[in-house]
Design a protein around this motif. Structure first.
Motif, mmCIF file in Angstrom:
data_model
loop_
_atom_site.group_PDB
_atom_site.id
_atom_site.type_symbol
_atom_site.label_atom_id
_atom_site.label_comp_id
_atom_site.label_asym_id
_atom_site.label_seq_id
_atom_site.Cartn_x
_atom_site.Cartn_y
_atom_site.Cartn_z
ATOM 1 N N ALA A 197 -5.723 -2.805 -2.538
ATOM 2 C CA ALA A 197 -4.821 -2.332 -1.504
ATOM 3 C C ALA A 197 -5.358 -2.595 -0.192
ATOM 4 O O ALA A 197 -4.898 -2.877 1.058
ATOM 5 C CB ALA A 197 -3.713 -1.310 -1.638
ATOM 6 N N PHE A 198 -6.534 -1.847 0.065
ATOM 7 C CA PHE A 198 -7.169 -1.857 1.183
ATOM 8 C C PHE A 198 -7.747 -3.209 1.632
ATOM 9 O O PHE A 198 -7.668 -3.606 2.899
ATOM 10 C CB PHE A 198 -8.284 -0.711 1.409
ATOM 11 C CG PHE A 198 -8.621 -0.139 2.557
ATOM 12 C CD1 PHE A 198 -8.048 1.223 2.777
ATOM 13 C CD2 PHE A 198 -9.155 -0.724 3.446
ATOM 14 C CE1 PHE A 198 -8.433 1.736 3.999
ATOM 15 C CE2 PHE A 198 -9.571 -0.083 4.768
ATOM 16 C CZ PHE A 198 -9.150 1.263 5.012
ATOM 17 N N LEU A 199 -8.244 -3.886 0.834
ATOM 18 C CA LEU A 199 -8.749 -5.348 1.210
ATOM 19 C C LEU A 199 -7.574 -6.157 1.485
ATOM 20 O O LEU A 199 -7.670 -6.891 2.398
ATOM 21 C CB LEU A 199 -9.448 -6.105 -0.089
ATOM 22 C CG LEU A 199 -10.814 -5.333 -0.247
ATOM 23 C CD1 LEU A 199 -11.289 -5.743 -1.623
ATOM 24 C CD2 LEU A 199 -11.971 -5.948 0.772
ATOM 25 N N TYR A 200 -6.373 -5.921 1.101
ATOM 26 C CA TYR A 200 -5.122 -6.735 1.358
ATOM 27 C C TYR A 200 -4.649 -6.391 2.857
ATOM 28 O O TYR A 200 -4.473 -7.385 3.436
ATOM 29 C CB TYR A 200 -4.236 -6.438 0.169
ATOM 30 C CG TYR A 200 -2.690 -6.975 0.390
ATOM 31 C CD1 TYR A 200 -2.749 -8.388 0.459
ATOM 32 C CD2 TYR A 200 -1.605 -6.193 0.268
ATOM 33 C CE1 TYR A 200 -1.451 -9.145 0.553
ATOM 34 C CE2 TYR A 200 -0.272 -7.101 0.582
ATOM 35 C CZ TYR A 200 -0.530 -8.572 0.459
ATOM 36 O OH TYR A 200 0.856 -9.125 0.627
ATOM 37 N N LEU A 201 -4.938 -5.100 3.116
ATOM 38 C CA LEU A 201 -4.511 -4.730 4.446
ATOM 39 C C LEU A 201 -5.441 -5.240 5.669
ATOM 40 O O LEU A 201 -5.069 -5.981 6.505
ATOM 41 C CB LEU A 201 -4.506 -3.063 4.531
ATOM 42 C CG LEU A 201 -4.721 -2.689 5.962
ATOM 43 C CD1 LEU A 201 -3.146 -2.709 6.636
ATOM 44 C CD2 LEU A 201 -5.028 -1.239 5.984
ATOM 45 N N LEU A 202 -6.727 -5.312 4.771
ATOM 46 C CA LEU A 202 -7.854 -5.967 6.026
ATOM 47 C C LEU A 202 -7.553 -7.377 6.182
ATOM 48 O O LEU A 202 -7.629 -8.044 7.264
ATOM 49 C CB LEU A 202 -9.007 -5.750 5.575
ATOM 50 C CG LEU A 202 -9.621 -4.196 5.483
ATOM 51 C CD1 LEU A 202 -11.043 -3.902 4.987
ATOM 52 C CD2 LEU A 202 -9.310 -3.478 6.755
ATOM 53 N N LYS A 203 -7.246 -8.108 5.092
ATOM 54 C CA LYS A 203 -6.888 -9.460 5.103
ATOM 55 C C LYS A 203 -5.845 -9.955 5.885
ATOM 56 O O LYS A 203 -5.798 -10.862 6.634
ATOM 57 C CB LYS A 203 -6.826 -10.079 3.901
ATOM 58 C CG LYS A 203 -6.707 -11.403 3.772
ATOM 59 C CD LYS A 203 -6.890 -12.156 2.204
ATOM 60 C CE LYS A 203 -6.946 -13.695 2.143
ATOM 61 N NZ LYS A 203 -6.971 -14.198 0.931
ATOM 62 N N GLU A 204 -4.730 -9.069 6.044
ATOM 63 C CA GLU A 204 -3.522 -9.225 6.841
ATOM 64 C C GLU A 204 -3.629 -8.981 8.321
ATOM 65 O O GLU A 204 -3.311 -9.675 9.105
ATOM 66 C CB GLU A 204 -2.409 -8.576 6.014
ATOM 67 C CG GLU A 204 -1.913 -9.104 4.718
ATOM 68 C CD GLU A 204 -1.619 -10.461 4.672
ATOM 69 O OE1 GLU A 204 -0.710 -10.657 5.774
ATOM 70 O OE2 GLU A 204 -1.818 -11.208 3.878
ATOM 71 N N ARG A 205 -4.423 -7.770 8.562
ATOM 72 C CA ARG A 205 -4.378 -7.153 9.723
ATOM 73 C C ARG A 205 -5.663 -7.250 10.524
ATOM 74 O O ARG A 205 -5.747 -7.247 11.787
ATOM 75 C CB ARG A 205 -3.896 -5.666 9.833
ATOM 76 C CG ARG A 205 -2.531 -5.518 9.232
ATOM 77 C CD ARG A 205 -2.045 -4.173 9.653
ATOM 78 N NE ARG A 205 -0.998 -3.906 9.083
ATOM 79 C CZ ARG A 205 -0.060 -2.756 9.025
ATOM 80 N NH1 ARG A 205 -0.854 -1.798 9.491
ATOM 81 N NH2 ARG A 205 1.097 -2.579 8.473
ATOM 82 N N TYR A 206 -6.822 -7.428 9.737
ATOM 83 C CA TYR A 206 -8.237 -7.546 10.359
ATOM 84 C C TYR A 206 -9.078 -8.666 9.671
ATOM 85 O O TYR A 206 -10.111 -8.387 8.887
ATOM 86 C CB TYR A 206 -9.015 -6.068 10.155
ATOM 87 C CG TYR A 206 -8.302 -4.864 10.610
ATOM 88 C CD1 TYR A 206 -8.344 -4.593 11.980
ATOM 89 C CD2 TYR A 206 -7.337 -4.181 10.025
ATOM 90 C CE1 TYR A 206 -7.768 -3.266 12.289
ATOM 91 C CE2 TYR A 206 -6.641 -3.133 10.314
ATOM 92 C CZ TYR A 206 -6.821 -2.490 11.564
ATOM 93 O OH TYR A 206 -6.206 -1.505 11.848
#
Length: 332
Positions: free
Chosen positions: A155-164
């Motif tokens: 979930a955290f990697l998914y956030l980074l891929k989308e926003r960072y």
């Protein structure tokens, strides 16, 4: 931090974990999960009647004393803020969960103590078994921060891929330094449960997804460490504590890890407990704290770097530790 088994390194790291649970209002749950007050008190309540601590933040501070009860809970016998110019600011006594939030709008000391403590993160990536939570499905929105056992890694990697995306790209590139076969993560909500996600990855040049259990233990731990040490600055904890990060790592991966630790330490405080001579050799003597157990008590002390100059002309810091020049080794 280096030291022999049983010297108190894990207890030191565990103290930070306990403080964070306390300020989240989870003290009794934490005490219960640890096995009760007698597990937390040195040789139990018959020898240690209370547990006390003081935390300093410049001219401000937070202190508490915990005492065991007959029903196997821990009670606040004292909980205070303090300010160097005016002394103690009493919070209360006789309660079972922290009362710091009641002071949020009454004293500025709260601002300089409690919020920083709540951002501390203790990481422990030892469990990479088949049932490890990092390999299981979890909520796709569980992404406020990386949890201590990396159970929400996907979930955290998914956030980074989308926003960072630039940060995400650095993470993938760094993983490939140690695992050249690694292609990328396949991050997507689960087709059957859109609110769930699971860690998946692909090999370089291939598009067939693999589950996390097909990563070696060392590779999975390294991925977790890279995620911690390369996350965006605005998401980084103020203090990062990692217990034995070298477990299962190839010597080259240990070298890359040391580089990441040094880089992170330029902007954040990083505390690492290790028993790896290779990892120790990547740092200077001024970086090292030694844990020795003397008559049942943990003593933490720094290395006298000046006295080691002649030694370091011929030996690495790790070799000096193995030769028992630094201390922190088993003694009779």
């Amino acid at each position: 931090m280096i030291g022999a088994n049983g010297s108190g390194k894990s207890n030191f790291i565990g103290f930070f974990r306990m403080i964070q649970q306390m300020l989240e209002g989870n003290l009794q749950r934490y005490v219960s999960k640890q096995g009760g007050p007698d597990t937390l008190l040195h040789f139990g309540r018959k020898k240690t009647e209370k547990l006390s601590a003081e935390l300093y933040f410049g001219q401000n501070g937070y202190r508490f004393t915990l005492e065991p009860t007959q029903d196997n809970r821990m009670m606040y016998a004292q909980e205070d803020f303090w300010w160097s110019h005016q002394g103690d600011w009493k919070i209360g006594a006789g309660h079972f969960e922290t009362c710091v939030e009641s002071q949020k709008n009454h004293t500025l000391i709260y601002k300089y103590t409690v919020p920083p403590i709540k951002t501390w993160r203790v990481y422990h990536f030892h469990d990479t078994s088949e049932s490890a939570l990092v390999k299981q499905r979890h909520g796709v929105n569980d992404n406020l921060y990386l949890r201590s056992d990396a159970r929400n890694l996907a979930a955290f990697l998914y956030l980074l891929k989308e926003r960072y995306p630039s940060c995400y790209a650095r993470i993938v590139k760094t993983i490939r330094l140690v695992a050249p076969f690694f292609g990328d993560f396949l991050l997507r909500p689960h087709p059957d449960s859109p609110d769930q996600i699971e860690l998946e990855w692909t090999e370089k040049g291939e598009d067939v997804p693999f589950k996390a259990h097909l990563l070696s233990d060392g590779t999975l731990r390294f991925i977790c460490l890279v995620k911690v040490l390369l996350q965006p600055k605005e998401l980084q904890p103020n203090v990062i504590l990692i217990d034995e990060p070298e477990l299962g790592l190839h010597p080259f991966a240990t070298h890359v890890l040391a580089s990441l630790l040094r880089s992170m330490s330029k902007t954040r405080q990083v505390i690492v407990s290790t028993q790896s001579a290779d990892l120790l050799s990547e740092f200077s003597a001024d970086d090292v704290v030694i844990a020795d157990r003397v008559e049942g008590v943990t003593h933490l002390h720094r290395v006298d770097s000046d006295s080691l100059k002649s030694w370091l002309n011929e030996y690495s810091l790790g070799e000096l530790w193995q030769k028992n020049i630094l201390g922190g080794r088993p003694t009779r």
